[in-house]
Enzyme design. Structure first.
Site, mmCIF file in Angstrom:
data_model
loop_
_atom_site.group_PDB
_atom_site.id
_atom_site.type_symbol
_atom_site.label_atom_id
_atom_site.label_comp_id
_atom_site.label_asym_id
_atom_site.label_seq_id
_atom_site.Cartn_x
_atom_site.Cartn_y
_atom_site.Cartn_z
ATOM 1 N N GLY A 55 -32.286 -4.855 -24.146
ATOM 2 C CA GLY A 55 -32.395 -6.304 -23.999
ATOM 3 C C GLY A 55 -31.659 -6.794 -22.766
ATOM 4 N N PHE A 98 -33.551 -4.940 -38.697
ATOM 5 C CA PHE A 98 -32.834 -6.204 -38.850
ATOM 6 C C PHE A 98 -33.651 -7.415 -38.406
ATOM 7 C CE2 PHE A 98 -29.725 -2.871 -37.632
ATOM 8 C CZ PHE A 98 -29.097 -2.727 -38.851
ATOM 9 N N LYS A 123 -42.760 8.226 -31.722
ATOM 10 C CA LYS A 123 -42.152 9.096 -30.708
ATOM 11 C C LYS A 123 -40.655 9.242 -30.937
ATOM 12 C CE LYS A 123 -40.074 5.758 -28.092
ATOM 13 N NZ LYS A 123 -38.730 5.725 -27.484
#
Length: 442
Positions: free
Chosen positions: A121, A193, A301
């Site tokens: 992020g 979450f 993956k």
């Protein structure tokens, strides 16, 4: 009937054909040196034709002159000219395409919000902030210390303490302030979450705000992907959604190393808009309409990377690694296509590209978990020592349930889930996998 002339031993091993030669010519010269000379005879004339042996084949009317040897200077020059012309055509096409591409999306974008203060992020927030100095980029984080370090020292003290972040990137713990007036939202909260997090901020989310998901994985109990989690948590089935995936480590993206990713959306115009927003001179963005393929490949993956790490931790060698990853790729393709994904997506950036990066490079969190499992460490000890989430650990169990739902056999990924559940040791898993029936490759 074919009449053979005595060949020259050197030229016969590497015959050269003129580019415009007729392969059905009645006289076929293999090289311009003394060599094999063939004459093709019909049965009607075979009796009157005779075998002729000559060091130099006689000229044949209508046949082209033989080409020069491939190692000659003229031939090498021709090859170089052909390569140069091909490259120049590619460059001209690229320039023409770029000149026609629209850039008004970035121009009219004023604010982007990034949900989550993790490594990826942060890297994406920094990248977007670098796209335009006037662009306001807000990171919504939960850690007050990270928030303070971003605003005061322009760095993420937890993940990238030595990397300076752009001045137009600010952090906040206030969801309402972060989302107010945002044109795009980058969602970088871990999958497990996400539902509860989004439900808590749903009152501040504009119904038309496009969500670009950076999170990869499956929700453990529900088997939902982010394309399902986001609209359901926000109670808006029409919330614009885009999945961003591909081989990309946060550190390398932050260091502006060449990277290529894909954005997937069922809305082609939206995918093109996000492409314009994110693409830069060091980040290539392709578009796709196959949201399912991009998401399922990105989730599975991570589980395969744990398996690859186990092979590395057990020192099983390169043969084992190649065989395991190849088998894992097949398993991902089997399940993804059963779920409606396109096979080409699984062999593209978000599939094979991401698999190669995550399975073979030490920067991968999931591979690191596998290496430590293969070395004999306990899973609880591994997870407690990490400051980042390895999505493959929680996704593994969901993958097995999903495989059962779609009736797909996935021995490698199932073995990973059993190892994580402490029901199978890595050594026993290898034995069981090698003892599977010898079957035809699918």
């Amino acid at each position: 009937m074919v009449v053979l002339m005595e060949p020259s031993s050197s030229s016969f091993l590497n015959p050269n054909f003129p580019p415009n030669a007729n392969p059905y010519s009645r006289n076929l010269i293999l090289t311009n040196k003394p060599t094999l000379f063939l004459r093709f005879h019909s049965p009607a004339t075979a009796a009157v034709d005779s075998l002729r042996c000559s060091a130099t084949p006689p000229p044949v009317s209508g046949d082209p002159d033989p080409v020069p040897d491939s190692s000659s200077p003229d031939r090498r020059q021709d090859r170089r000219r052909a390569v140069r012309l091909a490259w120049e055509r590619l460059v001209r096409w690229s320039r023409s395409w770029r000149s026609k591409a629209k850039s008004d999306v970035l121009e009219r974008t004023n604010k982007v919000v990034v949900l989550g203060g993790g490594s990826f992020g942060t890297a994406m927030a920094s990248h977007v902030a670098d796209r335009k100095p006037q662009l306001e980029v807000n990171m919504l984080v939960r850690d007050p210390q990270v928030c303070q370090s971003i605003n005061e020292n322009h760095c993420n003290c937890k993940y990238f303490p030595k990397h300076k972040l752009p001045d137009n990137l600010v952090a906040t713990t206030d969801a309402k302030a972060a989302l107010l007036g945002a044109d795009y939202c980058l969602h970088a909260v871990p999958v497990q979450f996400s539902s509860s997090f989004l439900a808590g901020i749903s009152d501040y989310v504009d119904p038309g705000l496009p969500f670009i998901s950076l999170s990869k994985g499956l929700e453990l109990n529900t088997l939902r992907m982010m394309s399902q989690i986001i609209p359901q948590a926000l109670k808006n089935q029409r919330q614009p959604f885009i999945a961003l995936s591909g081989p990309s480590f946060a550190l390398e993206l932050l260091n502006k190393l060449p990277t290529a990713m894909v954005v997937a959306s069922k809305d082609k115009k939206l995918a093109n808009a996000v492409q314009q927003l994110l693409a830069s001179d060091h980040l290539r963005i392709s578009t796709s309409s196959d949201v399912t393929g991009v998401e399922i490949a990105g989730a599975l993956k991570n589980v395969l990377a744990i398996a690859a790490g186990i092979v590395e931790g057990m020192n099983l060698g390169n043969n084992s690694m190649a065989a395991l990853v190849a088998q894992g790729c097949s398993e991902i393709r089997w399940l993804a296509t059963k779920m409606g994904a396109k096979p080409t997506t699984i062999t593209g950036l978000s599939g094979t590209g991401d698999i190669m990066l995550t399975c073979f490079v030490n920067l991968s969190r999931n591979r690191t978990v596998g290496v430590r499992l293969g070395s004999g460490e306990k899973l609880d000890d591994i997870l407690s020592s990490m400051n980042q989430v390895a999505e493959g650990v929680s996704t593994a169990g969901a993958v097995v349930t999903l495989a059962q739902k779609y009736n797909v056999k996935m021995p490698v990924l199932t073995a990973v889930a059993r190892i994580i559940d402490n029901e199978l040791t890595p050594k026993k898993a290898v034995f069981e996998l090698m003892s599977l029936p010898q079957v035809e490759e699918v």
